[in-house]
Motif scaffolding. Structure first.
Motif, PDB file in Angstrom:
ATOM      1  N   ASP A   1      42.887  47.193  52.605  1.00  0.00           N
ATOM      2  CA  ASP A   1      42.849  48.112  51.465  1.00  0.00           C
ATOM      3  C   ASP A   1      41.669  49.067  51.548  1.00  0.00           C
ATOM      4  O   ASP A   1      41.701  50.148  50.970  1.00  0.00           O
ATOM      5  N   ALA A   2      40.631  48.690  52.272  1.00  0.00           N
ATOM      6  CA  ALA A   2      39.423  49.520  52.396  1.00  0.00           C
ATOM      7  C   ALA A   2      39.645  50.757  53.259  1.00  0.00           C
ATOM      8  O   ALA A   2      38.768  51.616  53.327  1.00  0.00           O
ATOM      9  N   GLU A   3      40.795  50.873  53.881  1.00  0.00           N
ATOM     10  CA  GLU A   3      41.071  52.035  54.719  1.00  0.00           C
ATOM     11  C   GLU A   3      41.415  53.279  53.903  1.00  0.00           C
ATOM     12  O   GLU A   3      41.338  54.386  54.402  1.00  0.00           O
ATOM     13  N   ASP A   4      41.818  53.093  52.647  1.00  0.00           N
ATOM     14  CA  ASP A   4      42.191  54.222  51.797  1.00  0.00           C
ATOM     15  C   ASP A   4      41.501  54.073  50.449  1.00  0.00           C
ATOM     16  O   ASP A   4      41.747  53.116  49.725  1.00  0.00           O
ATOM     17  N   PHE A   5      40.644  55.011  50.129  1.00  0.00           N
ATOM     18  CA  PHE A   5      39.866  54.923  48.895  1.00  0.00           C
ATOM     19  C   PHE A   5      40.713  55.235  47.662  1.00  0.00           C
ATOM     20  O   PHE A   5      40.646  54.530  46.665  1.00  0.00           O
ATOM     21  N   GLU A   6      41.490  56.287  47.729  1.00  0.00           N
ATOM     22  CA  GLU A   6      42.234  56.762  46.558  1.00  0.00           C
ATOM     23  C   GLU A   6      43.474  55.937  46.232  1.00  0.00           C
ATOM     24  O   GLU A   6      43.748  55.665  45.073  1.00  0.00           O
ATOM     25  N   PHE A   7      44.236  55.617  47.262  1.00  0.00           N
ATOM     26  CA  PHE A   7      45.529  54.987  47.024  1.00  0.00           C
ATOM     27  C   PHE A   7      45.544  53.605  47.650  1.00  0.00           C
ATOM     28  O   PHE A   7      45.492  53.452  48.858  1.00  0.00           O
ATOM     29  N   GLY A   8      45.611  52.620  46.815  1.00  0.00           N
ATOM     30  CA  GLY A   8      45.682  51.246  47.274  1.00  0.00           C
ATOM     31  C   GLY A   8      46.573  50.479  46.320  1.00  0.00           C
ATOM     32  O   GLY A   8      47.164  51.037  45.404  1.00  0.00           O
ATOM     33  N   ASP A   9      46.632  49.198  46.529  1.00  0.00           N
ATOM     34  CA  ASP A   9      47.488  48.348  45.706  1.00  0.00           C
ATOM     35  C   ASP A   9      46.611  47.421  44.868  1.00  0.00           C
ATOM     36  O   ASP A   9      46.181  46.369  45.359  1.00  0.00           O
ATOM     37  N   PRO A  10      46.330  47.804  43.614  1.00  0.00           N
ATOM     38  CA  PRO A  10      45.469  46.969  42.776  1.00  0.00           C
ATOM     39  C   PRO A  10      45.971  45.528  42.645  1.00  0.00           C
ATOM     40  O   PRO A  10      45.172  44.590  42.703  1.00  0.00           O
ATOM     41  N   ALA A  11      47.263  45.340  42.480  1.00  0.00           N
ATOM     42  CA  ALA A  11      47.801  43.985  42.308  1.00  0.00           C
ATOM     43  C   ALA A  11      47.501  43.123  43.531  1.00  0.00           C
ATOM     44  O   ALA A  11      47.128  41.946  43.397  1.00  0.00           O
ATOM     45  N   ARG A  12      47.665  43.698  44.705  1.00  0.00           N
ATOM     46  CA  ARG A  12      47.390  42.963  45.941  1.00  0.00           C
ATOM     47  C   ARG A  12      45.907  42.608  46.063  1.00  0.00           C
ATOM     48  O   ARG A  12      45.550  41.507  46.458  1.00  0.00           O
ATOM     49  N   VAL A  13      45.036  43.556  45.700  1.00  0.00           N
ATOM     50  CA  VAL A  13      43.591  43.320  45.779  1.00  0.00           C
ATOM     51  C   VAL A  13      43.169  42.251  44.770  1.00  0.00           C
ATOM     52  O   VAL A  13      42.425  41.326  45.113  1.00  0.00           O
TER      53      VAL A  13
END
Length: 167
Positions: free
Chosen positions: A74-86
Motif C-alpha cells: 500500500d505504501a507504493e501509492d500515497f493517494e489511492f489505496g485500500d483503507p479496509a485492507r490496511v
C-alpha cells in the motif's frame, strides 16, 4: 527492499523529526508519554486533529502490525489505496488504543490509511527504500557540460562580453 511513494518516505522522516522534537534533548519520556496519551484519548473519543503526522504519532507506539507485506504494498501509492485492507492488517491492544483505531477507521479512513502506513514505515525503516532525490545523487555520473572539452568558456564566448577588448 521495496520502494515506497516519495510522499510516504517524506512523512516517515517528518514523523521521526516530530518524535525527536517532542522527546527533546535530553529525552523527556514523561512529556512524550503525556503527548501520546492525549492524542490517543482525542482520537478514541472521535475527535482529534485531521493531520497525518499527528495521527501517525498517536498510532506509532500502540499499533501492532499483523501483515507488513500488505502495508508495504500500500505504501507504493500515497493517494489511492485500500483503507479496509490496511486497517485489517493492523490492530491495537484492547482499551483506549483499540477504540482510537476504530474511531479513526470510521471517521478518517483515507487519512487513517496514510497514518498507519507512515507509522509502519517509521517503525520499520530497513524494510523500505525511497528514491534519493538529493542534489548529490542527481548529479552522480554527470560530468557537466559536454560541449566544452576543457571545461571553460570558449574565447569566442568570453569576447562577446569583453567591454575593453578589440572592436
Amino acid at each position: 527492499m521495496r520502494r515506497v511513494h516519495p510522499e510516504f518516505a517524506f512523512q516517515a522522516r517528518e514523523l521521526a523529526d516530530q518524535i525527536e522534537g517532542i522527546l527533546g534533548d535530553p529525552p523527556d519520556r514523561k512529556n512524550y508519554q503525556a503527548m501520546t496519551k492525549a492524542l490517543v484519548t482525542e482520537y478514541a473519543n472521535g475527535g482529534g486533529i485531521e493531520d497525518l503526522n499527528m495521527m501517525a504519532f498517536a498510532l506509532v507506539d500502540v499499533i501492532e502490525i499483523a501483515e507488513p507485506k500488505t502495508l508495504l504494498a500500500d505504501a507504493e501509492d500515497f493517494e489511492f489505496g485500500d483503507p479496509a485492507r490496511v486497517f485489517s492488517a493492523v490492530s491495537c491492544p484492547d482499551g483506549e488504543a483499540a477504540r482510537m483505531l476504530e474511531a479513526i477507521e470510521e471517521n478518517h479512513p483515507d487519512l487513517g490509511r496514510q497514518a498507519i502506513v507512515t507509522a509502519f514505515l517509521h517503525k520499520h525503516p530497513r524494510m523500505w527504500d525511497d528514491d534519493d532525490t538529493s542534489l548529490d545523487q542527481l548529479a552522480e555520473g554527470d560530468d557537466g557540460d559536454d560541449d566544452e572539452e576543457d571545461g571553460g568558456a570558449s574565447e569566442e564566448f568570453t569576447q562577446m562580453f569583453d567591454q575593453e577588448g578589440e572592436r
